[in-house]
Write an enzyme that holds these catalytic residues in place. Sequence first.
Site, PDB file in Angstrom:
ATOM      1  N   LYS A  45      35.611  29.406  67.766  1.00  0.00           N
ATOM      2  CA  LYS A  45      36.726  29.140  66.790  1.00  0.00           C
ATOM      3  C   LYS A  45      37.612  27.893  67.150  1.00  0.00           C
ATOM      4  O   LYS A  45      38.034  27.974  68.363  1.00  0.00           O
ATOM      5  CB  LYS A  45      37.357  30.528  66.859  1.00  0.00           C
ATOM      6  CG  LYS A  45      36.727  31.856  66.264  1.00  0.00           C
ATOM      7  CD  LYS A  45      36.985  31.758  64.562  1.00  0.00           C
ATOM      8  CE  LYS A  45      36.274  33.123  64.249  1.00  0.00           C
ATOM      9  NZ  LYS A  45      36.414  33.369  62.820  1.00  0.00           N
ATOM     10  N   ASP A  76      33.965  26.786  63.836  1.00  0.00           N
ATOM     11  CA  ASP A  76      34.481  27.515  62.624  1.00  0.00           C
ATOM     12  C   ASP A  76      35.946  27.184  62.808  1.00  0.00           C
ATOM     13  O   ASP A  76      36.952  27.556  63.225  1.00  0.00           O
ATOM     14  CB  ASP A  76      34.334  29.139  62.618  1.00  0.00           C
ATOM     15  CG  ASP A  76      34.968  29.626  61.437  1.00  0.00           C
ATOM     16  OD1 ASP A  76      35.458  29.055  60.392  1.00  0.00           O
ATOM     17  OD2 ASP A  76      34.911  30.875  61.184  1.00  0.00           O
ATOM     18  N   GLU A 134      32.380  25.530  59.731  1.00  0.00           N
ATOM     19  CA  GLU A 134      32.512  26.357  58.722  1.00  0.00           C
ATOM     20  C   GLU A 134      33.958  25.979  58.282  1.00  0.00           C
ATOM     21  O   GLU A 134      34.704  25.809  59.198  1.00  0.00           O
ATOM     22  CB  GLU A 134      32.530  27.833  59.401  1.00  0.00           C
ATOM     23  CG  GLU A 134      31.240  28.186  59.653  1.00  0.00           C
ATOM     24  CD  GLU A 134      30.974  29.792  60.073  1.00  0.00           C
ATOM     25  OE1 GLU A 134      31.785  30.735  59.657  1.00  0.00           O
ATOM     26  OE2 GLU A 134      30.503  30.363  60.903  1.00  0.00           O
ATOM     27  N   ASP A 179      32.817  29.433  53.935  1.00  0.00           N
ATOM     28  CA  ASP A 179      33.293  30.792  54.356  1.00  0.00           C
ATOM     29  C   ASP A 179      34.241  31.329  53.343  1.00  0.00           C
ATOM     30  O   ASP A 179      34.126  31.947  52.446  1.00  0.00           O
ATOM     31  CB  ASP A 179      33.475  30.600  55.722  1.00  0.00           C
ATOM     32  CG  ASP A 179      34.014  32.157  56.444  1.00  0.00           C
ATOM     33  OD1 ASP A 179      33.952  33.088  55.570  1.00  0.00           O
ATOM     34  OD2 ASP A 179      34.089  32.039  57.715  1.00  0.00           O
ATOM     35  N   LYS A 220      29.659  37.127  54.250  1.00  0.00           N
ATOM     36  CA  LYS A 220      30.423  38.352  54.801  1.00  0.00           C
ATOM     37  C   LYS A 220      30.379  39.545  53.687  1.00  0.00           C
ATOM     38  O   LYS A 220      31.431  39.472  52.884  1.00  0.00           O
ATOM     39  CB  LYS A 220      31.977  38.093  55.337  1.00  0.00           C
ATOM     40  CG  LYS A 220      31.719  37.097  56.307  1.00  0.00           C
ATOM     41  CD  LYS A 220      33.035  36.703  56.716  1.00  0.00           C
ATOM     42  CE  LYS A 220      33.065  35.695  58.108  1.00  0.00           C
ATOM     43  NZ  LYS A 220      34.684  34.920  58.392  1.00  0.00           N
TER      44      LYS A 220
END
Length: 349
Positions: free
Chosen positions: A150, A180, A206, A231, A258
């Site tokens: 992240k 991400d 992402e 995403d 997701k």
Amino acid sequence: MLKASYTPYTLHFKVPSGTSRGILTEKETYFVKVWDDAAPDRYGLGECALFRGLGADDRPEYESVLQRVCREMDCYESLDLSAWSSIRFGVETALLDWQNGGRRVVYPSDFVTGGRGITINGLIWMGDKRTMAARIEEKLAAGFSCIKLKIGAIDFDDECDLLAFIRSRYGRDTIELRVDANGAFVPDRALECLKRLSDYDLHSIEQPIRAGQWEAMARLCEASPLPVALDEELIGVSGVAAKVDLLEAIAPQYVVLKPSLIGGFSGTQEWIDAARARGIGWWITSALESNVGLNAIAQFTATLPVNMPQGLGTGALYTNNIPSPLEQVGEVLRYNPAGGWNFSELSWR
């Protein structure tokens, strides 16, 4: 007659977890239970994994909608849950579990029998440079061959230093790196950031910029020296036509799916079909669900033709997760048929 009830549940993080939206210490969720009056001992269980601040269904009337769905479970097929992704996710899970005998088997496969596992990436949460470096070392020592970081919360130079640290020890043929950004970059500077990131042989990035900027994202996907995965861009987009419009307008290299945030398993399958038809890659990712939701997502993933590490959690984030048969063995998520579930903490409404 089919009946249903629900219960709220608050998951507590073992360690505060950093995202580009702030520090998370707890996660609110709901469990839903479905059974037939004629055989109440057999029930299906699902998780309505509401994600505050991110899910398109984070609205004040959420619980009242869930109550209505439970009251009208016997005519579930007539309910329109297109705007209530996490509720659809939970109810789909509970109904499939019930149909499969109420044994927490949502999608039967050799994954559920323990015959095979699912390779997953090791996720590095945001933190200060020293903390993130220590977490990277832990994932490498645990045997992960794919690591996802992240980024976007600390100094960008420090984040690049962390990537350089990994690449100084492991080449792309040994460790796959994903990042991400959770929309952290501004459009005017995003391409410059992506060019710097491309020095580290990344698999993908992402959501480099905030969702909803289709033209800017399309330009970025076309010009980026590294593959871009959508995403948050997918959240709140319902219906096949709208999904096709988004994919054709932006033309990303990947989409990150997701299920609890994009319309449950039925909505996820729509994205997969639309992406495949356009040569767009995809992988499945969990979104801080408890073991109930993670179990359902893992079982769904096991039925798909996946050929890369998936973004599934391990169930280890929380102090009060629901005990389950899910196990992490190195970089593989497995289901141990000898393991058990424990729902003693739940009380139903």
